[in-house]
Design a protein around this motif. Structure first.
Motif, short mmCIF file in Angstrom:
data_model
loop_
_atom_site.label_atom_id
_atom_site.label_comp_id
_atom_site.label_asym_id
_atom_site.label_seq_id
_atom_site.Cartn_x
_atom_site.Cartn_y
_atom_site.Cartn_z
N LEU A 19 0.82 -1.21 0.00
CA LEU A 19 0.00 0.00 0.00
C LEU A 19 0.85 1.26 0.00
CD1 LEU A 19 -2.97 0.78 0.01
CD2 LEU A 19 -2.92 0.74 2.49
N ARG A 20 1.98 1.22 0.71
CA ARG A 20 2.87 2.38 0.76
C ARG A 20 3.43 2.73 -0.60
NH1 ARG A 20 4.14 0.09 5.86
NH2 ARG A 20 5.79 -1.20 5.03
N ASN A 21 3.60 1.74 -1.47
CA ASN A 21 4.22 1.96 -2.77
C ASN A 21 3.25 1.83 -3.94
OD1 ASN A 21 6.85 2.18 -1.56
ND2 ASN A 21 6.81 -0.04 -1.30
N ALA A 22 1.96 1.78 -3.66
CA ALA A 22 0.98 1.52 -4.70
C ALA A 22 0.60 2.79 -5.46
CB ALA A 22 -0.28 0.92 -4.08
N ASP A 23 0.31 2.59 -6.75
CA ASP A 23 -0.23 3.70 -7.52
C ASP A 23 -1.74 3.74 -7.26
OD1 ASP A 23 -1.73 2.07 -9.45
OD2 ASP A 23 0.20 1.63 -10.37
N PRO A 24 -2.41 4.84 -7.62
CA PRO A 24 -3.83 4.98 -7.28
C PRO A 24 -4.72 3.83 -7.77
CG PRO A 24 -2.94 7.07 -8.00
CD PRO A 24 -1.87 6.05 -8.23
N ALA A 25 -4.43 3.28 -8.92
CA ALA A 25 -5.26 2.19 -9.44
C ALA A 25 -5.12 0.94 -8.57
CB ALA A 25 -4.86 1.88 -10.88
N GLU A 26 -3.93 0.63 -8.12
CA GLU A 26 -3.70 -0.53 -7.27
C GLU A 26 -4.17 -0.30 -5.85
OE1 GLU A 26 0.36 -2.59 -8.87
OE2 GLU A 26 0.56 -0.71 -7.79
N ARG A 27 -4.13 0.93 -5.41
CA ARG A 27 -4.42 1.29 -4.03
C ARG A 27 -5.78 0.79 -3.56
NH1 ARG A 27 -1.63 4.00 -1.19
NH2 ARG A 27 -2.02 5.38 0.52
N ARG A 28 -6.81 0.97 -4.38
CA ARG A 28 -8.16 0.54 -3.98
C ARG A 28 -8.23 -0.97 -3.77
NH1 ARG A 28 -9.16 4.87 -7.36
NH2 ARG A 28 -9.10 3.60 -9.24
N GLN A 29 -7.59 -1.72 -4.67
CA GLN A 29 -7.60 -3.18 -4.56
C GLN A 29 -6.86 -3.63 -3.30
OE1 GLN A 29 -9.13 -5.54 -6.34
NE2 GLN A 29 -8.27 -7.14 -5.04
N ILE A 30 -5.71 -3.04 -3.04
CA ILE A 30 -4.91 -3.41 -1.87
C ILE A 30 -5.64 -3.03 -0.59
CG2 ILE A 30 -2.73 -3.01 -0.65
CD1 ILE A 30 -1.47 -2.58 -3.48
N GLU A 31 -6.27 -1.87 -0.57
CA GLU A 31 -7.04 -1.45 0.61
C GLU A 31 -8.17 -2.44 0.90
OE1 GLU A 31 -8.13 2.52 -0.56
OE2 GLU A 31 -6.45 3.41 0.56
N ALA A 32 -8.83 -2.92 -0.16
CA ALA A 32 -9.91 -3.89 0.03
C ALA A 32 -9.37 -5.20 0.59
CB ALA A 32 -10.63 -4.14 -1.30
#
Length: 59
Positions: A19-32
């Motif tokens: 999550l610390r290194n995620a781009d905005p598109a990946e961020r939502r998936q990782i947060e979920a």
């Protein structure tokens, strides 16, 4: 701590690192995925407190 909770802790830490290194598109998936892992951790902790699952290792 059971093997299951240790594996879950590792998964949570890995997701936090991603999550610390995620781009905005990946961020939502990782947060979920992180929310699901945290909910599982809470469910296991409550079950251990209630005695509905055994917290001791199987050996």
């Amino acid at each position: 701590m059971t093997t299951m909770t240790i594996a879950l802790e590792i998964q949570i830490e890995e997701l936090r690192a991603e999550l610390r290194n995620a781009d905005p598109a990946e961020r939502r998936q990782i947060e979920a995925e992180l929310e699901i892992a945290l909910a599982e951790k809470l469910t296991i902790a409550l079950a251990e407190q209630e005695g509905t699952i055994d917290a001791a290792p199987p050996f």
